[in-house]
Design a protein around this motif. Structure first.
Motif, short mmCIF file in Angstrom:
data_model
loop_
_atom_site.label_atom_id
_atom_site.label_comp_id
_atom_site.label_asym_id
_atom_site.label_seq_id
_atom_site.Cartn_x
_atom_site.Cartn_y
_atom_site.Cartn_z
N ILE A 35 67.79 68.77 57.15
CA ILE A 35 66.81 68.20 58.08
C ILE A 35 65.43 68.30 57.44
O ILE A 35 64.94 69.41 57.17
N PHE A 36 64.80 67.16 57.19
CA PHE A 36 63.49 67.13 56.53
C PHE A 36 62.38 66.98 57.56
O PHE A 36 62.48 66.19 58.50
N VAL A 37 61.31 67.72 57.35
CA VAL A 37 60.21 67.76 58.31
C VAL A 37 59.40 66.47 58.28
O VAL A 37 59.00 65.95 59.33
N SER A 46 66.34 58.76 52.31
CA SER A 46 66.79 58.97 53.68
C SER A 46 65.98 60.07 54.35
O SER A 46 65.46 60.98 53.70
N SER A 47 65.88 59.97 55.67
CA SER A 47 65.13 60.98 56.43
C SER A 47 65.90 62.29 56.51
O SER A 47 65.31 63.37 56.43
N VAL A 170 68.15 57.48 43.72
CA VAL A 170 67.03 56.83 44.42
C VAL A 170 67.02 57.20 45.89
O VAL A 170 65.96 57.43 46.49
N GLU A 171 68.20 57.30 46.52
CA GLU A 171 68.28 57.57 47.96
C GLU A 171 68.08 59.04 48.30
O GLU A 171 67.87 59.39 49.46
N GLY A 172 68.16 59.91 47.32
CA GLY A 172 68.13 61.34 47.58
C GLY A 172 66.71 61.88 47.78
O GLY A 172 65.74 61.37 47.23
N ARG A 173 66.65 62.94 48.57
CA ARG A 173 65.40 63.71 48.65
C ARG A 173 65.42 64.75 47.54
O ARG A 173 66.38 64.89 46.80
#
Length: 396
Positions: A35-37, A46-47, A170-173
């Motif tokens: 879960i990203f702030v 992605s969020s 590319v899609e990764g945090r």
């Protein structure tokens, strides 16, 4: 490498058909949520993400001590295709005698003494998509001979195949900008991944002191990231794996409630040459207020003579940590760390906690916050990636 794995599996299946002294099947299944702030910094990210992972372990032992271990690993991630991956963490045969031990196959070896940054741990490649703290490792093909003596242990390693580091897509945090394109990886050695690496290590315990010293010759596990372009003309970072010679030492000393730690290395071949070290202490308060809870206070320092050109974000950093061990039936633990750059406002705050639920489940939590990373900091691209990671694992 696929041919090597096929041959090892064939040998193991043949040996398993003989009577065994002991056999054990264990492992875990886990569900994880990140879960990203903050909202993503870069397009395509992605969020949040969820994933499932599995790591079974098959252990088989014959009379006389000969054994084999097979530990595959796999993860399916909702956000980053690069994090959907599999690996063989271990697949090896092990023989033991009074004066020697020998292991061949795919294995894992850990070297180090400090808590937060492990400079001298070089045998296995880091699996960055699994954990940014570099604690997770890929399996390494190896032949590993240990010679056991009263005056210490001498270990010899032959590492016939190199594993490239994993990186988010590319899609990764928790990724760089530009992204690292592993398809364009290049090598100083003309043999590339087939270059054979070697290592020798001596370790010994003298009273309260644990000493390890080694020399490694081969392909660097941490690549230099060079700006370039992919086939579409997009700017990317290209991993370049140099040939190095590295000599290192790890040292640990216990004195009452004090635990003193040191890791230091000198490397030739990645650039010119450089020295890096990390060390410090942990002091434990046993049974706080007559309870079962122990509190450890950790102070460590990390130095790298390359400064801003280092392949690591920790060149001149102080780390303060707290460790809580509740010593309860649920094995509740907590580890907190504050990483502070001595020359900028950059800091990382992290928290790791775990607790068993019943006999078969474990709940783990990781919290990581990035603060004040300047544009020239290797972690600047993670400035909006503060996140909470929750994992529920079932052990069997």
């Amino acid at each position: 490498m696929n041919r090597l794995i096929t041959r090892l599996l064939a040998i193991i299946l043949l040996l398993c058909s003989s009577p065994a002294a002991a056999q054990d099947f264990s492992g875990y299944l886990a569900a994880e949520a990140n879960i990203f702030v903050h909202q993503p910094t870069y397009d395509g990210q992605s969020s949040h993400s969820i994933s499932i992972a599995a790591q079974p372990e098959l252990y088989h032992e014959w009379a006389g001590g000969t054994s084999f271990t097979f530990v595959p690993f796999g993860r399916l991630d909702s956000a980053d295709p690069n994090r959907t991956h599999g690996d063989i963490r271990e697949l090896n045969m092990f023989w033991i005698d009074d004066s020697w031990e020998f292991r061949i196959g795919i294995g894992k070896v850990f070297w180090g003494a400090t808590e937060f940054v492990h400079l001298v741990d070089i045998i296995n490649q880091t699996d960055i998509v699994e954990s940014i703290d570099a604690e997770e490792k890929l399996g390494q093909p190896m032949g590993h001979l240990s010679l056991l003596n009263d005056w210490g242990v001498v270990e010899l390693f032959i590492l016939p195949y190199f594993r490239e580091r994993t990186f988010p897509g590319v899609e990764g945090r928790l990724r760089t900008e530009p992204i690292v394109d592993t398809e364009l990886a290049s090598y100083e050695s003309g043999k590339q991944q087939s270059n054979t690496d070697f290592a020798v290590r001596y370790s010994h315990t003298l009273g309260d002191w644990d000493l390890g010293i080694y020399h490694f010759s081969g392909t660097s596990r941490d690549p230099t990231l060079i700006p370039g372009a992919d086939e579409h003309g997009q700017v990317v970072l290209i991993p370049y794996y140099e040939q190095i010679n590295q000599t290192a030492v790890d040292l640990q000393m216990v004195s009452g409630e004090w635990l003193w730690k040191l890791e230091a290395l000198h490397r030739v071949g990645q650039g010119d040459h450089f020295t890096a070290a990390t060390g410090g202490f942990e002091y434990s308060f046993i049974g706080i207020n007559d309870s079962a809870v122990d509190l450890g206070v950790i102070v460590e320092y990390v130095y790298d003579s390359r400064g801003s050109s280092a392949t690591t974000p920790f060149q001149d950093d102080v780390i303060l940590g707290l460790r809580l061990a509740f010593n309860d039936l649920r094995d509740t633990t907590l580890l907190a760390g504050w990483f502070q750059d001595r020359h900028t406002a950059a800091k990382i705050i992290q928290l790791e906690a775990g607790r068993r639920i019943g006999e078969l489940f474990k709940l783990s939590l990781e919290l990581r916050v990035f603060c004040g990373q300047p544009e020239n900091d290797p972690l600047h691209s993670l400035r909006n990636d503060d996140h909470l990671q929750l994992e529920l694992a079932y052990y069997f």
